[in-house]
Design an enzyme around this catalytic site. Structure first.
Site, PDB file in Angstrom:
ATOM      1  NE  ARG A 175     -22.841   1.003  35.378  1.00  7.85           N
ATOM      2  CZ  ARG A 175     -22.291   2.171  35.726  1.00  7.85           C
ATOM      3  NH1 ARG A 175     -23.007   3.072  36.357  1.00  7.85           N
ATOM      4  NH2 ARG A 175     -21.045   2.442  35.425  1.00  7.85           N
ATOM      5  CB  SER A 231     -19.990  -4.409  32.170  1.00  5.80           C
ATOM      6  OG  SER A 231     -19.025  -3.480  31.729  1.00  5.80           O
ATOM      7  CD  GLU A 268     -23.147  -2.999  34.416  1.00 11.87           C
ATOM      8  OE1 GLU A 268     -23.153  -2.340  33.353  1.00 11.87           O
ATOM      9  OE2 GLU A 268     -22.240  -2.901  35.257  1.00 11.87           O
TER      10      GLU A 268
END
Length: 305
Positions: A174, A225, A295
């Protein structure tokens, strides 16, 4: 009105809005105003905006479709550049293609599956743009953008433009080189897909899309998320085991469907979401001794209220 605002307004670069509420441009539907929001109608217009930004040393921020993004209630200082229409080109050459940053990831995944090209099935149902997906190395179902990106065209803060190879992008879980080391705007990316069985690819795409629909609360405004998975543990499982599902602060609520999603249950402010994030972090640290890291990208200035 400040001089740089006037220059951008008069530059004929696309859609320009003053004091535009960013809640209208994020999937969570929260966020204060941008001093000025620009949606460039071409790469040339984007370069022109950046020339004005550099000339006046004006702060700037780039966004895509506003998923994986939490904007503070105080909004964003300077210029917000929204990459959408005008930066959504697609040039195909067999199994290799160059895709503009504003191109919808869902649309792209669907189109490629119908052509019998595999590699982007994991993106089924991810409501972002190609640029944002490359920037954060979006992924799911055991794959991510780093698996199909060969090179990326970047506009850097100093106005220079450069193609970075997959290795130079320093993709990791990520993240990419653009988040810290070399801030810049993704203009376009070259992707390399593999030919495959069209029926198998479209079936896998549908399976991934159905899984996302059945397990994640995309029927409510949310940002995707909230936390990175502290592998080998999973954020959603930690939230659930801490008894936090359904916990609400103001208009922000932890989804009953998935512990790693915070939804706007109605009238949420960014501060509600941030307070809920802090509560989750504290609870999981206390119960599981695990440090949670977001995130979702949190940007902007805090409200003065």
């Amino acid at each position: 009105m400040k001089e740089w605002m006037k220059e951008i307004q008069n530059a004929n670069v696309g859609i320009v809005k003053i004091n535009e509420e960013l809640a209208s441009h994020t999937t969570m539907k929260v966020g204060g105003p941008a001093d000025i929001l620009v949606e460039p109608d071409s790469l040339q217009s984007l370069k022109k905006v950046m020339e004005i930004v550099r000339k006046h040393n004006t702060p700037w921020t780039a966004i895509g479709r506003g998923s994986n993004l939490l904007v503070h209630d105080g909004g964003i200082e300077g210029v917000v550049i929204k990459l959408g229409k005008g930066i959504d080109h697609l040039e195909e050459n067999g199994d290799k293609m160059v895709v503009g940053a504003g191109y919808s990831l869902i649309v792209l995944a669907t189109q490629l599956s119908r052509k019998g090209l595999k590699g982007l099935e994991f993106a089924a149902g991810i409501p972002g743009s190609l640029g944002g997906a490359v920037y954060m190395n979006a992924g799911a179902h055991g794959s991510d953008m780093s698996q199909i990106v060969t090179k990326v065209h970047i506009l850097f803060e100093d106005g220079t433009m450069e193609w970075l190879t997959n290795d130079e992008m320093k993709f990791a879980y990520r993240t990419s080189v653009l988040q810290q080391e070399r801030p810049g705007i993704v203009l376009e990316a070259e992707l390399l897909l593999e030919p495959g069985d069209k029926t198998e690819i479209t079936d896998q795409l549908k399976k991934n899309k159905d899984y996302r629909r059945d397990t994640q609360p995309w029927n409510h405004p949310c940002a995707g998320s909230i936390f990175r998975n502290p592998l080998p543990k999973y954020a959603g499982q930690l939230v659930e085991s801490s008894g936090l599902k359904g916990h609400q602060v103001g208009g922000a609520r932890i989804s009953d469907m998935h512990g790693n999603f915070i939804v706007n249950a109605g009238g949420a402010k960014a501060q509600d979401v941030l307070n809920l994030i802090q509560h989750i972090k504290g609870k999981i640290k206390e119960e599981h001794d695990v440090e949670m890291h977001t995130e979702v990208e949190i940007i902007g200035r805090e409200s003065k209220e």
